[in-house]
Design a protein around this motif. Structure first.
Motif, short mmCIF file in Angstrom:
data_model
loop_
_atom_site.label_atom_id
_atom_site.label_comp_id
_atom_site.label_asym_id
_atom_site.label_seq_id
_atom_site.Cartn_x
_atom_site.Cartn_y
_atom_site.Cartn_z
N ILE A 62 89.65 161.12 -54.51
CA ILE A 62 88.64 160.49 -53.67
C ILE A 62 87.73 161.57 -53.14
CG2 ILE A 62 88.24 159.03 -51.66
CD1 ILE A 62 91.10 157.94 -52.10
N CYS A 63 86.48 161.55 -53.61
CA CYS A 63 85.54 162.65 -53.36
C CYS A 63 84.30 162.15 -52.64
CB CYS A 63 85.16 163.28 -54.70
SG CYS A 63 83.92 164.58 -54.59
N ARG A 64 84.02 162.77 -51.48
CA ARG A 64 82.79 162.48 -50.76
C ARG A 64 81.90 163.72 -50.63
NH1 ARG A 64 85.67 158.13 -48.18
NH2 ARG A 64 84.29 156.32 -48.02
N GLN A 65 82.47 164.89 -50.84
CA GLN A 65 81.66 166.11 -50.80
C GLN A 65 81.78 166.85 -52.13
OE1 GLN A 65 82.33 170.06 -48.68
NE2 GLN A 65 80.98 169.02 -47.24
N GLU A 66 82.90 167.58 -52.33
CA GLU A 66 83.09 168.30 -53.59
C GLU A 66 84.57 168.56 -53.84
OE1 GLU A 66 81.59 172.37 -55.90
OE2 GLU A 66 80.90 171.94 -53.86
N ILE A 67 85.01 168.16 -55.00
CA ILE A 67 86.34 168.52 -55.49
C ILE A 67 86.13 169.22 -56.82
CG2 ILE A 67 88.57 167.68 -56.31
CD1 ILE A 67 88.25 165.29 -54.43
N SER A 118 87.89 164.24 -47.66
CA SER A 118 87.43 163.66 -46.40
C SER A 118 88.60 162.90 -45.76
CB SER A 118 86.26 162.70 -46.64
OG SER A 118 86.72 161.53 -47.29
N ASP A 119 88.35 162.43 -44.53
CA ASP A 119 89.37 161.63 -43.84
C ASP A 119 89.16 160.13 -44.05
OD1 ASP A 119 90.62 163.91 -42.79
OD2 ASP A 119 89.23 163.97 -41.08
N GLY A 120 88.08 159.78 -44.70
CA GLY A 120 87.80 158.36 -44.95
C GLY A 120 86.94 157.71 -43.89
N HIS A 121 87.11 158.12 -42.63
CA HIS A 121 86.32 157.57 -41.52
C HIS A 121 85.94 158.72 -40.59
CE1 HIS A 121 87.21 153.37 -42.56
NE2 HIS A 121 88.44 153.79 -42.81
N GLY A 122 84.79 158.58 -39.95
CA GLY A 122 84.35 159.59 -39.01
C GLY A 122 85.11 159.52 -37.69
N ILE A 123 85.40 160.68 -37.10
CA ILE A 123 86.00 160.78 -35.78
C ILE A 123 85.03 161.55 -34.90
CG2 ILE A 123 87.97 161.62 -34.43
CD1 ILE A 123 89.65 161.45 -36.96
N PHE A 124 84.78 161.04 -33.69
CA PHE A 124 83.73 161.61 -32.84
C PHE A 124 84.30 161.98 -31.47
CE2 PHE A 124 82.01 158.66 -35.89
CZ PHE A 124 80.94 159.36 -36.44
N ASP A 125 83.71 163.03 -30.87
CA ASP A 125 84.13 163.40 -29.52
C ASP A 125 83.40 162.52 -28.50
OD1 ASP A 125 81.54 164.41 -29.24
OD2 ASP A 125 82.16 166.50 -29.49
N TYR A 183 80.94 163.05 -26.80
CA TYR A 183 79.48 163.18 -26.80
C TYR A 183 78.84 162.59 -28.06
CZ TYR A 183 80.84 166.53 -23.23
OH TYR A 183 81.39 167.11 -22.12
N GLY A 184 79.66 162.01 -28.92
CA GLY A 184 79.14 161.39 -30.13
C GLY A 184 79.01 162.32 -31.31
N SER A 185 79.50 163.55 -31.18
CA SER A 185 79.43 164.51 -32.29
C SER A 185 80.66 164.36 -33.18
CB SER A 185 79.37 165.95 -31.76
OG SER A 185 78.20 166.13 -30.99
N ARG A 186 80.44 164.36 -34.46
CA ARG A 186 81.55 164.19 -35.39
C ARG A 186 82.40 165.47 -35.41
NH1 ARG A 186 81.49 162.09 -41.72
NH2 ARG A 186 83.76 162.24 -41.99
N ILE A 187 83.71 165.30 -35.41
CA ILE A 187 84.61 166.45 -35.34
C ILE A 187 85.50 166.56 -36.58
CG2 ILE A 187 84.64 166.50 -32.82
CD1 ILE A 187 87.33 165.02 -32.91
N ASN A 188 85.26 165.72 -37.58
CA ASN A 188 86.11 165.79 -38.78
C ASN A 188 85.25 165.79 -40.05
OD1 ASN A 188 85.35 163.04 -38.56
ND2 ASN A 188 87.17 162.40 -39.70
N SER A 189 84.43 166.80 -40.19
CA SER A 189 83.52 166.88 -41.33
C SER A 189 84.30 167.01 -42.64
CB SER A 189 82.57 168.07 -41.18
OG SER A 189 83.29 169.28 -41.07
N ASP A 190 83.67 166.55 -43.74
CA ASP A 190 84.27 166.69 -45.07
C ASP A 190 84.28 168.17 -45.47
OD1 ASP A 190 84.12 163.95 -44.92
OD2 ASP A 190 82.37 163.79 -46.21
#
Length: 223
Positions: free
Chosen positions: A121-126, A143-150, A152-159
């Motif tokens: 399962i590839c969303r960036q690069e394998i 990737s983790d499949g879903h975004g996780i945000f702090d 402040y709304g900033s994503r903390i689990n980038s691919d």
């Protein structure tokens, strides 16, 4: 005999797929062979890129039922705004799931063999190099499949990119997650988890108390 029957029964799907992926000169060579049970989603011209001269059956999907014939169920290919770059002859067993999404790039080198139940399962690069073998029910996700945000709304689990080197054997039910790097000529043990950069070659790596360690060094293995 069973494989030949699958090739014959899958010919209509194989012909349509190749004509939709490649120019006519390439497509008539049928470089990609699909079993009749393969489900294809969101594929279009330019999705599959061959870095090897087209030849009959360069890529086979679902024709092999895996070691001991354990492959069960349908095989899924989904290319939603992603690319699948093929570097040579590869075989993906039945019951597998290949998803390349959101502009991701999946690269697989020559002499690749993916056993039954493989999930890529590839969303960036394998990037998987040459002479790589996956045992059954392995998972590779960048990737983790879903975004996780702090708060402040900033994503903390980038691919993060995954790189698997040359002549690597991934043991059954192992998971290779985002940010993983597996150097050349390593073996990843049964049910091991790799989510970091490994720094040694010619080792057997196994999971041990929330980490993965080189259990044996200076090894080699035969495909």
């Amino acid at each position: 005999m069973k494989k030949i029957l699958k090739v014959i029964l899958g010919l209509p799907k194989t012909i349509i797929f190749n004509l939709s992926m490649f120019n006519f000169t390439t497509a008539i060579k049928l470089p990609v062979l699909l079993a009749p049970g393969v489900v294809v989603k969101a594929a279009k011209r330019g999705t599959v890129i061959l870095n090897e001269p087209a030849s009959f059956g360069l890529v086979t999907v679902g024709l092999w039922d895996g070691s001991g014939g354990i492959g069960r169920g349908k095989t899924f290919l989904e290319f939603k705004e992603g690319k699948f770059v093929v570097g040579g002859r590869i075989s993906i067993a039945s019951g597998s799931l290949i998803r390349v999404l959101d502009g991701g790039v999946l690269r697989i080198g020559k002499n690749f063999k993916g056993n039954a139940g493989l999930k890529l399962i590839c969303r960036q690069e394998i990037d998987i190099k040459d002479d790589v073998l996956f045992s059954w029910n392995c998972t590779v996700m960048d990737s983790d499949g879903h975004g996780i945000f702090d708060e402040y709304g900033s994503r903390i689990n980038s691919d993060k990119k995954i790189l698997i080197g040359n002549k690597v054997w991934i043991g059954a039910e192992a998971s290779i997650l985002k940010g993983a790097y597996i150097p050349d000529k390593n073996i990843i043990g049964y049910r091991s988890l790799v989510c970091k950069v490994l720094d040694q070659k010619n080792c057997i790596y196994v999971s041990k108390i929330n980490d993965i360690v080189a259990a044996k060094k200076n090894i080699s293995w035969k495909i």
